[in-house]
Design a protein around this motif. Structure first.
Motif, PDB file in Angstrom:
ATOM      1  N   ASP A 416      50.015  46.907  37.736  1.00 48.43           N
ATOM      2  CA  ASP A 416      48.721  46.759  37.638  1.00 48.43           C
ATOM      3  C   ASP A 416      48.315  45.708  36.724  1.00 48.43           C
ATOM      4  O   ASP A 416      48.747  45.322  35.735  1.00 48.43           O
ATOM      5  CB  ASP A 416      48.067  48.145  36.966  1.00 48.43           C
ATOM      6  CG  ASP A 416      48.165  49.011  38.183  1.00 48.43           C
ATOM      7  OD1 ASP A 416      48.196  49.149  39.451  1.00 48.43           O
ATOM      8  OD2 ASP A 416      48.307  50.406  37.653  1.00 48.43           O
ATOM      9  N   ARG A 507      49.902  36.964  44.943  1.00 48.40           N
ATOM     10  CA  ARG A 507      48.815  38.114  45.044  1.00 48.40           C
ATOM     11  C   ARG A 507      47.511  37.577  45.393  1.00 48.40           C
ATOM     12  O   ARG A 507      47.086  36.622  44.745  1.00 48.40           O
ATOM     13  CB  ARG A 507      48.693  38.693  43.629  1.00 48.40           C
ATOM     14  CG  ARG A 507      47.824  40.180  43.925  1.00 48.40           C
ATOM     15  CD  ARG A 507      48.060  40.693  42.416  1.00 48.40           C
ATOM     16  NE  ARG A 507      49.300  41.589  42.497  1.00 48.40           N
ATOM     17  CZ  ARG A 507      49.611  42.507  41.514  1.00 48.40           C
ATOM     18  NH1 ARG A 507      48.739  43.016  40.693  1.00 48.40           N
ATOM     19  NH2 ARG A 507      50.853  43.133  41.510  1.00 48.40           N
ATOM     20  N   THR A 508      46.669  38.132  46.288  1.00 48.49           N
ATOM     21  CA  THR A 508      45.320  37.752  46.902  1.00 48.49           C
ATOM     22  C   THR A 508      44.359  38.580  45.958  1.00 48.49           C
ATOM     23  O   THR A 508      44.529  39.550  45.632  1.00 48.49           O
ATOM     24  CB  THR A 508      45.447  38.105  48.034  1.00 48.49           C
ATOM     25  OG1 THR A 508      46.359  37.095  48.889  1.00 48.49           O
ATOM     26  CG2 THR A 508      43.772  37.470  48.679  1.00 48.49           C
ATOM     27  N   THR A 510      40.911  39.793  45.869  1.00 50.03           N
ATOM     28  CA  THR A 510      39.626  40.344  46.812  1.00 50.03           C
ATOM     29  C   THR A 510      38.358  40.113  46.287  1.00 50.03           C
ATOM     30  O   THR A 510      38.304  39.722  45.055  1.00 50.03           O
ATOM     31  CB  THR A 510      39.740  42.041  47.119  1.00 50.03           C
ATOM     32  OG1 THR A 510      39.856  42.582  46.055  1.00 50.03           O
ATOM     33  CG2 THR A 510      40.923  42.012  48.114  1.00 50.03           C
ATOM     34  N   ASP A 541      35.838  51.005  45.770  1.00 47.97           N
ATOM     35  CA  ASP A 541      35.880  49.824  45.760  1.00 47.97           C
ATOM     36  C   ASP A 541      35.682  49.273  47.368  1.00 47.97           C
ATOM     37  O   ASP A 541      36.036  49.860  48.263  1.00 47.97           O
ATOM     38  CB  ASP A 541      37.602  49.453  45.823  1.00 47.97           C
ATOM     39  CG  ASP A 541      37.891  47.950  45.754  1.00 47.97           C
ATOM     40  OD1 ASP A 541      37.965  47.327  46.748  1.00 47.97           O
ATOM     41  OD2 ASP A 541      37.857  47.227  44.735  1.00 47.97           O
ATOM     42  N   ASP A 543      36.134  46.652  49.057  1.00 52.57           N
ATOM     43  CA  ASP A 543      37.129  46.077  49.838  1.00 52.57           C
ATOM     44  C   ASP A 543      38.010  47.005  50.208  1.00 52.57           C
ATOM     45  O   ASP A 543      39.300  46.833  51.120  1.00 52.57           O
ATOM     46  CB  ASP A 543      37.855  44.925  48.938  1.00 52.57           C
ATOM     47  CG  ASP A 543      36.834  43.735  48.522  1.00 52.57           C
ATOM     48  OD1 ASP A 543      36.053  43.309  49.288  1.00 52.57           O
ATOM     49  OD2 ASP A 543      36.854  43.683  47.328  1.00 52.57           O
ATOM     50  N   ARG A 544      37.980  48.388  49.680  1.00 55.14           N
ATOM     51  CA  ARG A 544      38.806  49.461  50.404  1.00 55.14           C
ATOM     52  C   ARG A 544      40.339  49.314  49.890  1.00 55.14           C
ATOM     53  O   ARG A 544      41.533  49.391  50.319  1.00 55.14           O
ATOM     54  CB  ARG A 544      38.817  49.672  51.587  1.00 55.14           C
ATOM     55  CG  ARG A 544      37.585  50.070  52.316  1.00 55.14           C
ATOM     56  CD  ARG A 544      37.351  50.348  53.744  1.00 55.14           C
ATOM     57  NE  ARG A 544      36.260  50.981  54.239  1.00 55.14           N
ATOM     58  CZ  ARG A 544      36.128  51.449  55.277  1.00 55.14           C
ATOM     59  NH1 ARG A 544      36.844  51.589  56.240  1.00 55.14           N
ATOM     60  NH2 ARG A 544      34.958  51.977  55.671  1.00 55.14           N
ATOM     61  N   ASP A 545      40.297  48.536  48.580  1.00 57.05           N
ATOM     62  CA  ASP A 545      41.718  48.264  47.843  1.00 57.05           C
ATOM     63  C   ASP A 545      42.212  49.756  47.360  1.00 57.05           C
ATOM     64  O   ASP A 545      41.334  50.192  46.838  1.00 57.05           O
ATOM     65  CB  ASP A 545      41.498  47.138  47.010  1.00 57.05           C
ATOM     66  CG  ASP A 545      41.303  45.883  47.551  1.00 57.05           C
ATOM     67  OD1 ASP A 545      41.943  45.608  48.574  1.00 57.05           O
ATOM     68  OD2 ASP A 545      40.447  45.040  46.955  1.00 57.05           O
ATOM     69  N   GLU A 546      43.493  49.821  47.245  1.00 58.99           N
ATOM     70  CA  GLU A 546      43.897  50.885  46.582  1.00 58.99           C
ATOM     71  C   GLU A 546      43.684  50.654  45.084  1.00 58.99           C
ATOM     72  O   GLU A 546      44.081  49.661  44.452  1.00 58.99           O
ATOM     73  CB  GLU A 546      45.395  51.121  46.908  1.00 58.99           C
ATOM     74  CG  GLU A 546      46.048  52.268  46.167  1.00 58.99           C
ATOM     75  CD  GLU A 546      47.706  52.251  46.369  1.00 58.99           C
ATOM     76  OE1 GLU A 546      48.121  53.420  45.740  1.00 58.99           O
ATOM     77  OE2 GLU A 546      48.155  51.849  47.157  1.00 58.99           O
ATOM     78  N   ASP A 594      41.728  47.054  41.175  1.00 62.13           N
ATOM     79  CA  ASP A 594      42.464  46.932  42.532  1.00 62.13           C
ATOM     80  C   ASP A 594      43.829  46.236  42.629  1.00 62.13           C
ATOM     81  O   ASP A 594      44.307  45.591  43.482  1.00 62.13           O
ATOM     82  CB  ASP A 594      41.379  46.635  43.294  1.00 62.13           C
ATOM     83  CG  ASP A 594      40.933  45.113  43.060  1.00 62.13           C
ATOM     84  OD1 ASP A 594      41.412  44.151  42.223  1.00 62.13           O
ATOM     85  OD2 ASP A 594      40.006  44.484  43.718  1.00 62.13           O
ATOM     86  N   GLY A 595      44.342  45.836  41.331  1.00 57.12           N
ATOM     87  CA  GLY A 595      45.328  45.075  41.249  1.00 57.12           C
ATOM     88  C   GLY A 595      45.162  43.692  40.429  1.00 57.12           C
ATOM     89  O   GLY A 595      46.197  43.084  39.833  1.00 57.12           O
TER      90      GLY A 595
END
Length: 756
Positions: A416, A507-508, A510, A541, A543-546, A594-595
């Motif tokens: 993370d 890593r992108t 969002t 979120d 962007d529907r990120d985990e 979200d990362g």
């Protein structure tokens, strides 16, 4: 005649008697107090290059007295850029004792040498400069009211050279426990931790109000005492703590492990140093080391500020002088806390520890070449504490990234990351040309244009001190990394490349940050200390990120945050409150990531934690023992009392006695027990005549009014007063011993004669 000018009705009578009897009370009427003009504020070391604002300070002053006997004198100090003054009136309010000849005086509270080598209590306990800049208005006036008749009244004042006052950074330390320390053991250990932290504050150039430390949770790990692998533990547990510390505003993490009987004499390790990339946040200490010495944490954290041992890569300075303002402990020979006691030269004090001038404020930042040690670590820095802890602190938007680089050239990004609005960058990015390093972190915008690039070295050998106190090469297959890097607003992609420019991982970022809402506890609740509660929250979120979560609590309304867990995937967490104290300023914080992008929320209002758990009483002892109490002998009772939640308010020793074969008992008598240490309390039972039978028990009450009693399961602790040993019995024992001693002496004499 030398005398004070403060007169009362009673002193007038004395003066009249003196005037009538000059022959009896004759004393030299001439003398002088000379302020030698050699004075300077002192905080940690003598002749420091500057003072730290809001740090405990004393004034060291030299006075010469030409009087033939001791005089008592007031001394006035002007300080804090001329905004404050302090009048020192001595231990009894009638002046500081000054002896004939040369005197060294410390203000406030002494001591004075040679007249009174023990200091005294004052209010304030120390002097403080709460402003920064250059102070050229410091002054000291001896006998400011001219109460002492002197031959020359014009040599009592002196000023100082201009003194620079610097603002220090904060030093916030998180203590994480890698073992379930509890009960009495934790109470004792906590007091030793407190001693270590007092020592850190006393020896580091940090303001008293800029230093804090908090105890965090017990870590959930597979760690087993005696099987500890520092490299493994750093990779899989301490790295996460280093991330949490950065996210919650801590500067250092002290990981406390259980090592009694397993780690002698290995007591600590700056686990992220002398490796590439380095991590200057975490250190490891062992509990038996904390129990044994009060400078262990200062030593290990010192490594993270590039302080090294005198016997290897540090300056070969072992000895120093201690100036401990709050303890009135001055001019004492000491060894530097960065030395090993086992490696000190003969004659250097072993148990008196402090910091030397060079490591404190004068050793310049110098690169140390380590290539001769055969590792991939090219070198490290050597630097003094003052320059690091008083330089302006940069707080800018950062991103905390972490991961692993493997020996086969691959990179693991499966950690993370946290984008923070304010943080301290470890490395400032080079936007024009990369810094030296075989790996580079790049931030790119939507068009993949480079916004920043930060280079670093990663190596698979590092240096560790072995059992012979020697730096030796260690090998590893993984190089963990944790960085707080400046974040650029338009960043869309983050890459790691090797020295050839190959992209090893990407890593992108969002578009949207997650949102969080704390549900429970959200303010106004009453929780019971020691119970388990489920912290719950909502998160979303766009962007529907985990999402992953970091949970923390505050017990001071958000001033400090203590991590509970990170990398949590559910929207709830079970909180074990057994180690928290009673209070009404608690808050919960949840940080979602979200990362990369983060969102956070905390309780809308404080909630309260109630302590319903009584103190723990243990290890009750008495002296003399139960079967050796003689007539009229005071019995000393000791007990260990701990309370991890609200703290111990008071401890009471209660006893009764009977002198008529237990037919008539006295009423119970309660004696308040005195704290001897943070957990040990002492009380006295007065002596009784032969044959008296005594019962006693111990009560304890905590700050939440919970009561505990230790009465030997209702049977009480019991002793009976026995007769004194009669004199004939003593002689019957001593006579045979004396005869045997005479016989042996004669045999030895005869042997000596035969040899000659």
């Amino acid at each position: 005649m030398v005398m004070k000018k403060r007169l009362t009705c009673s002193t007038l009578v004395v003066l009249l008697f003196i005037a009538m009897s000059p022959a009896i009370f004759s004393q030299s009427a001439s003398g002088d107090l000379i302020n030698l003009g050699i004075a300077y504020p002192v905080q940690v070391v003598w002749d420091a290059k500057a003072l730290v604002a809001n740090k405990s300070t004393a004034i060291r002053l030299f006075i010469q007295s030409t009087f033939t006997s001791r005089v008592w004198v007031d001394i006035n100090v002007t300080y804090n850029l001329g905004m404050n003054w302090y009048l020192e009136t001595g231990p009894y309010g009638d002046g500081i004792p000054i002896d004939p000849g040369y005197n060294t005086v410390y203000i406030p509270g002494g001591p004075t040498f040679p007249a009174r080598p023990i200091g005294w209590w004052t209010s304030p306990i120390a002097l403080f400069w709460n402003r920064t800049g250059n102070d050229d208005n410091i002054g000291v006036s001896v006998d400011p009211s001219n109460e002492i008749t002197e031959a020359n009244e014009s040599n009592n004042d002196c000023g100082f050279d201009t003194v620079r006052i610097a603002k220090s950074r904060k030093l916030r330390i998180l203590v994480a426990r890698a073992w379930h320390f509890s009960g009495e053991d934790w109470g004792i250990l906590h007091e030793k931790l407190r001693e270590n932290m007092r020592f850190v504050l006393a020896t580091y150039p940090v303001a008293d109000n800029m230093f804090s430390w908090s105890v965090g949770r017990n870590l959930s790990s597979s760690y087993t005492p005696g099987l500890f692998d520092a490299d493994y533990y750093y990779h899989w547990y301490i790295q996460d703590l280093s991330v949490e510390a950065r996210c919650l505003g801590y500067d250092k993490v002290v990981v406390l492990i259980h090592g009694r009987k397993y780690y002698d004499p290995w007591w600590g390790l700056a686990v992220g140093m002398l490796r590439e990339p380095e991590d200057r946040v975490p250190v490891i200490v062992v509990d038996n080391g904390i129990m044994a010495i009060s400078d262990l944490i200062a030593h290990e954290i010192g490594h993270t500020y590039y302080l090294w041992h005198p016997h290897d890569i540090g300056p070969p300075v072992n000895e120093t002088m201690r100036y401990w303002v709050l303890y009135r402990d001055y001019q004492r020979r000491a060894s530097t806390f960065m030395s090993y006691r086992s490696r000190l030269p003969e004659g250097v004090p072993i148990d008196v520890r402090w910091i030397d001038n060079g490591r404190y404020d004068s050793d310049p930042k110098t690169w140390i070449d380590l290539t001769e040690l055969g590792t991939e670590v090219d070198g490290t820095w050597r630097w003094n504490l003052f320059d690091q802890l008083t330089s302006p602190e940069v707080r800018i938007p950062v991103i905390v990234i972490s991961g692993f680089i493997f020996n086969n050239g691959t990179v693991d990004f499966d950690k993370d990351w946290y984008r923070l609005q304010k943080g301290k960058p470890d490395i400032l990015s080079g936007q024009v040309a990369p810094q030296k390093g075989n790996y580079t972190i790049l931030m790119l915008n939507e068009e993949r244009q480079v916004l920043s690039q930060t280079s670093f070295n990663a190596s698979f050998t590092y240096l560790l001190t072995d059992s012979n106190d020697t730096l030796t090469k260690q090998k590893t297959d993984t190089a963990p990394f944790v960085f707080s890097l400046p974040f650029f607003e338009d960043t869309r992609f983050i890459q790691i490349r090797n020295s050839t420019g190959q992209i090893l991982a990407e890593r992108t970022i969002t578009t949207n940050s997650p949102t969080v809402e704390v549900i429970f506890p959200n303010g106004g609740e009453y929780l019971k200390a020691g119970a388990n509660y489920t912290i719950t929250w909502k998160a979303y979120d766009q962007d529907r990120d985990e999402l992953s979560y970091l949970i923390a609590y505050s017990q001071d309304n958000g001033e400090n945050w203590i991590p509970l867990a990170s990398n949590v995937k559910e929207k709830q967490y079970v909180w074990d409150t057994s180690s928290v104290s009673q209070g009404n300023r608690y808050l919960i914080k949840v940080i979602a990531t979200d990362g990369i992008n983060t969102g956070e929320d905390m309780s809308d209002n404080p909630f309260e934690i109630l302590d319903l758990t009584p103190p723990v009483i243990s290890n009750i002892t008495q002296s003399p023992p139960q079967d050796m109490v003689q007539p009229n002998r005071t019995v000393i009772v000791k007990a260990n009392v701990t309370d991890l939640n609200s703290g111990v308010r008071n401890v009471t020793l209660s006893y009764r006695y009977a002198i008529n074969n237990e037919t008539t008992w006295s009423a119970w008598k309660n004696i308040s027990m005195t704290p001897e240490t943070e957990i040990t309390y002492t009380g006295n039972i007065s002596g009784f005549s032969t044959g008296a039978l005594v019962h006693y028990k111990v009560f304890a009450i905590d700050n939440a009014s919970n009561i505990a009693v230790s009465d030997n399961n209702g049977k009480y602790y019991v002793y009976e007063v026995i007769p004194e040993f009669p004199s004939y019995a003593v002689f019957s024992i001593l006579i045979p011993i004396s005869v045997i001693a005479i016989v042996l002496a004669k045999k030895k004499h005869n042997k000596a004669c035969n040899k000659s």
